[in-house]
Structures are given as C-alpha cells and as structure tokens.
Write an enzyme that holds these catalytic residues in place. Sequence first.
Site, mmCIF file in Angstrom:
data_model
loop_
_atom_site.group_PDB
_atom_site.id
_atom_site.type_symbol
_atom_site.label_atom_id
_atom_site.label_comp_id
_atom_site.label_asym_id
_atom_site.label_seq_id
_atom_site.Cartn_x
_atom_site.Cartn_y
_atom_site.Cartn_z
ATOM 1 C CB SER A 1 -0.898 0.005 1.238
ATOM 2 O OG SER A 1 -1.435 1.298 1.395
ATOM 3 C CG MET B 1 -8.272 6.879 2.709
ATOM 4 S SD MET B 1 -7.339 6.953 4.236
ATOM 5 C CE MET B 1 -6.505 5.360 4.190
ATOM 6 C CG MET C 1 -11.541 -3.025 5.246
ATOM 7 S SD MET C 1 -9.977 -2.690 4.422
ATOM 8 C CE MET C 1 -9.076 -1.769 5.669
HETATM 9 C C1 DX5 Z 1 -6.086 1.388 5.818
HETATM 10 C C2 DX5 Z 1 -5.706 1.158 4.373
HETATM 11 C C3 DX5 Z 1 -4.602 0.186 4.234
HETATM 12 C C4 DX5 Z 1 -3.305 0.633 4.851
HETATM 13 C C5 DX5 Z 1 -2.645 -0.594 5.432
HETATM 14 O O1 DX5 Z 1 -7.216 2.130 5.908
HETATM 15 O O2 DX5 Z 1 -6.806 0.664 3.639
HETATM 16 O O3 DX5 Z 1 -4.408 -0.246 2.903
HETATM 17 O O4 DX5 Z 1 -2.426 1.254 3.975
HETATM 18 O O5 DX5 Z 1 -1.538 -0.214 6.160
HETATM 19 P P1 DX5 Z 1 -0.771 -1.221 7.125
HETATM 20 O O6 DX5 Z 1 -0.321 -2.390 6.306
HETATM 21 O O7 DX5 Z 1 0.357 -0.394 7.651
HETATM 22 O O8 DX5 Z 1 -1.752 -1.643 8.198
#
Ligand code: DX5
Length: 228
Positions: A13, A40, A140
Amino acid sequence: MSLDTRKILIAPSILSADLANLSADLKQVETADYVHFDVMDGHFVPNLTFGPGMLAAVKAATDVPVDAHLMISNPDEMVPAYLEAGADIVTFHLEATNHANRVAAMIREHGAKAGVAINPATPVIMLEDIIDYVDLVLVMSVNPGFGGQKFIPTSLKKLRQVKHMCSDHRVSPLIEVDGGVSEKNAEKICHAGANVLVAGSAVFHADDRAKAIAAIRAAGESANQLKA
Ligand code: DX5
Ligand code: ZN
C-alpha cells in the site's frame, strides 16, 4: 492479470510510501503483484488521500497492476473516474452503496476486476448476495483510514466464513486482507483463507522493500504447504 487463487499475492500500500519520491518507491516494489492504492475521502473515513489524477500518474510510473481501494461515500458516482484513470482492480465498500450489483457490473463492463470490501464490524453474511458478482472480496482487518494499525484478530474468523461462503456458492474470488499484515501473521491469515495480502508499513517501512515482499509472500505460502 492472474486470478490463480492458490498463489499468495502481495499488494504493497503506497499510503506508507515516501510520497515525495513515489516513483523511486514504486520501482522498489516491482516484485509485488499489485500496487494497493488507498483512496480516502475524509467522509467515509477520517482521512484524505489520492484521487484519479494520482492513479493515472502511478499507472504511468509502474507496470505492476493497480488495485484501487475506494474508501469513499459515493462509489456509484466516482468509480468511472478511477476506471478511466486505469485501475486494474476497483474495490468499493459494501457499506457505502445501496447498489452493489450495479457498481460491480460497472467495473466489470469496463474490463477491470470488481472487488467488494467490508469493514471489521460488517458481518460476512452481508456478502451473501453479491459474492457471485465480484472478482475479489476484501476483508478489512483494521478500521480503515490509517496505516500502521494493529490487526484485529476476529478477522481470521471472517476470512474462514468468506472461504466457506465461496465454496457454498462454487465461486473463487480473490480473498484480500488489509490492515496490520506482516511477515509475522501472514501464515495464519493465509491459512484462514486469504490469498491477497495488502501490506503498507510492513513493506515501506522496511529498508529493503523487495526482501520484505519476499518474506511476507514466503510466510503466506507456508500456509499453503500446511494445507497440502
Ligand atoms: C487502511 C488502508 C490500508 C493501509 C494498510 O485504511 O486501507 O491499505 O495502507 O496499512 P498497514 O499495512 O500499515 O496496516
Ligand atoms: Zn487499503
């Protein structure tokens, strides 16, 4: 694009990348299967990130397919812009639309893969009538909005439930997990049914990003060996 559900696919990500040097960071994750692109809107989630223009710039900077995760309140209106920008996978949140089938169909008609995401507090049963119409289910494992949060352990039960639902429906979408994924928990996450691992901080906060990707992949694949 591969839809081989036995392989473990890694999606770094870019939320955790160095955004002022994104092109260099993208080069360091060329061994990944997807670039995970977190959208977002400051409304569906309490944070604001990237739009379609940024997605087009990422597409121009890498050959790795782009997996767009839309954490936005109005996917019905905004999906076309991300498709036009070149997203290979577009994942919308089930909580954000009253017309999930229509949104999924719009994505597929454009030739991209359609993904549906559920938040940690959304039960898996809500997927029952959409699972036949998507190419990817995203569970999620943190409340979306920020990188670097802790994996919520009940996500493992949800992954198993998704896996069962898929076999009941005789479908095999990719099963993606996002939030708090690392080399340390990848094996149990894949054992529970995931085959696409999103990793933000675990990849971009590592000194050697290619090595981090390989380590998460190897940990995930060791779960496949357990099953065999
Ligand atoms: C969170 C995002 C993720 C985020 C994950 O809201 O959707 O994709 O980047 O980050 P890590 O791997 O650091 O939890
Ligand atoms: Zn994400």
